[in-house]
Design a protein around this motif. Structure first.
Motif, short mmCIF file in Angstrom:
data_model
loop_
_atom_site.label_atom_id
_atom_site.label_comp_id
_atom_site.label_asym_id
_atom_site.label_seq_id
_atom_site.Cartn_x
_atom_site.Cartn_y
_atom_site.Cartn_z
N GLN A 100 0.79 -0.88 0.32
CA GLN A 100 0.23 0.04 0.12
C GLN A 100 1.01 0.96 -0.26
OE1 GLN A 100 -2.48 -0.95 3.42
NE2 GLN A 100 -4.29 -1.84 2.30
N ASP A 101 2.13 1.40 0.83
CA ASP A 101 2.66 2.63 0.37
C ASP A 101 3.24 2.66 -0.96
OD1 ASP A 101 4.50 4.00 2.20
OD2 ASP A 101 6.21 3.58 1.56
N THR A 102 3.65 1.43 -1.23
CA THR A 102 4.72 1.63 -2.51
C THR A 102 3.60 2.13 -3.78
OG1 THR A 102 5.56 -0.35 -2.39
CG2 THR A 102 5.75 0.16 -4.78
N PHE A 103 2.51 1.58 -3.35
CA PHE A 103 1.94 1.30 -5.40
C PHE A 103 0.90 2.93 -4.18
CE2 PHE A 103 2.32 -2.27 -5.89
CZ PHE A 103 3.38 -1.73 -7.26
N GLY A 104 0.20 3.31 -3.72
CA GLY A 104 0.19 4.24 -2.68
C GLY A 104 0.28 5.72 -3.44
N GLU A 109 -1.84 9.01 -4.19
CA GLU A 109 -3.55 8.46 -3.79
C GLU A 109 -3.83 9.36 -2.45
OE1 GLU A 109 -5.79 6.73 -4.90
OE2 GLU A 109 -4.65 5.08 -6.17
N GLY A 110 -2.61 10.13 -1.81
CA GLY A 110 -2.83 11.31 -1.35
C GLY A 110 -2.62 10.78 0.19
N THR A 111 -3.21 11.54 1.42
CA THR A 111 -3.41 11.07 2.56
C THR A 111 -4.69 10.41 3.35
OG1 THR A 111 -4.31 13.28 3.30
CG2 THR A 111 -2.27 12.88 3.25
N ARG A 115 -2.86 3.07 4.52
CA ARG A 115 -2.16 2.19 4.29
C ARG A 115 -1.76 1.21 6.01
NH1 ARG A 115 -1.45 6.84 0.81
NH2 ARG A 115 -0.09 7.07 -0.61
N ASP A 116 -2.01 1.30 6.30
CA ASP A 116 -2.66 0.20 7.29
C ASP A 116 -2.79 -1.10 7.74
OD1 ASP A 116 -5.07 1.71 7.78
OD2 ASP A 116 -4.95 2.35 9.45
#
Length: 287
Positions: A100-104, A109-111, A115-116
């Motif tokens: 999620q962090d990588t592809f966010g 994707e913004g805040t 990503r948890d």
């Protein structure tokens, strides 16, 4: 224990979904479901998921789990659609947060994009166990294809996602962000320590050259002897060289752009705009 396994093959994406049933009861799990998607028109369809729902209902089964082996790059997950109709908790590996962090970032994707891993009902880690009725499942963390890949060992059956393919086709690519051929080799060795008679159910099949029928079930013993990439004790160095050279020639999966955006959200679409319309992004020169 020997679970009852029913396969559903989606030829459009060469994906196999599974219903895994406790042979002593009505409890079951669904592994790696498919939401049909026509990229040209941007339209979804539920015929593949509806086949699973119908099977569950026709056999009076109770869905306890909707298991994802990883964040798929070649098809969209139908887990939320199936969950809405027949229940079940959606589970994936806890390294989903890395994905999620990588592809966010890739999809900007913004805040507001969490990503948890909170989009999923359960985040599994190495050594976790779960139950399908009276049947126990165990979790192996088998990264390499992606950081969040899991193998679900349920009774005498192992659901390996994209880590291994049929012996005549070999192994998964490792060139996605967070992938590693060295890590994949180690993960495969972990799977191959299971008893030789363990049934292996693969996530995809593309019909290897010389084979006319699709196939998705093999065994640990067959993989040890016959897998063209890792069988017969092939050395790590040889595997890494082969895998890296091969991956450098591969095109991106046809549905990677929509699949990643949906699957990192546990199969949910991005939030609609004020008119209720949903949009997917196409990052340029980013993947």
């Amino acid at each position: 224990m020997t679970p009852e396994v029913t396969a559903f093959f989606d030829e459009a994406t060469f994906t196999i979904s599974y219903v895994v049933r406790d042979p002593q009861g009505s409890a079951c799990a669904v592994v790696d479901s498919v939401l049909d998607f026509d990229y040209a028109s941007g339209r979804t369809d539920t015929r593949s998921a509806d086949a699973i729902v119908k099977f569950v209902q026709d056999n009076d089964l109770t869905v306890e789990w909707l298991l994802e082996s990883h964040v798929h790059a070649d098809h969209l997950s139908a887990a939320p659609y199936i969950q809405e109709r027949v229940g079940g908790k959606i589970g994936i590996g806890d390294n989903i947060t890395v994905v999620q962090d990588t592809f966010g970032k890739v999809f900007n994707e913004g805040t507001e994009f969490q990503r948890d891993g909170s989009q999923f009902d359960k985040l599994f880690k190495e050594g976790d166990s779960f139950h399908i009725g009276q049947m126990r499942g165990d979790v192996l963390h088998t990264p390499g294809h992606t950081p969040a890949c899991l193998t679900y060992v349920i009774g005498d059956a192992a659901f390996v996602g994209d880590t291994l393919f049929m012996p005549d086709f070999g192994t998964a690519r490792c060139d996605f962000p967070g992938g590693s051929s060295e890590t994949l080799y180690a993960s495969i060795q972990k799977i191959l320590t299971l008893p030789d008679e363990t049934r292996i159910f693969v996530g995809h099949d593309y019909k290897a050259p010389g084979r006319d029928e699709y196939a998705w079930e093999t065994t640990v013993g067959e993989q040890k002897r016959l897998n063209i990439h890792v069988g017969e004790g092939k050395a790590k160095e040889d595997f890494v060289r082969m895998r890296d050279e091969r991956d450098a020639t591969l095109a991106m999966p046809r549905l990677i752009i929509p699949s990643l955006q949906v699957n990192m959200r546990a199969g949910n679409m991005p939030e609609p705009d004020e008119k209720g319309d949903v949009f997917l992004k196409v990052p340029v020169n980013k993947i």
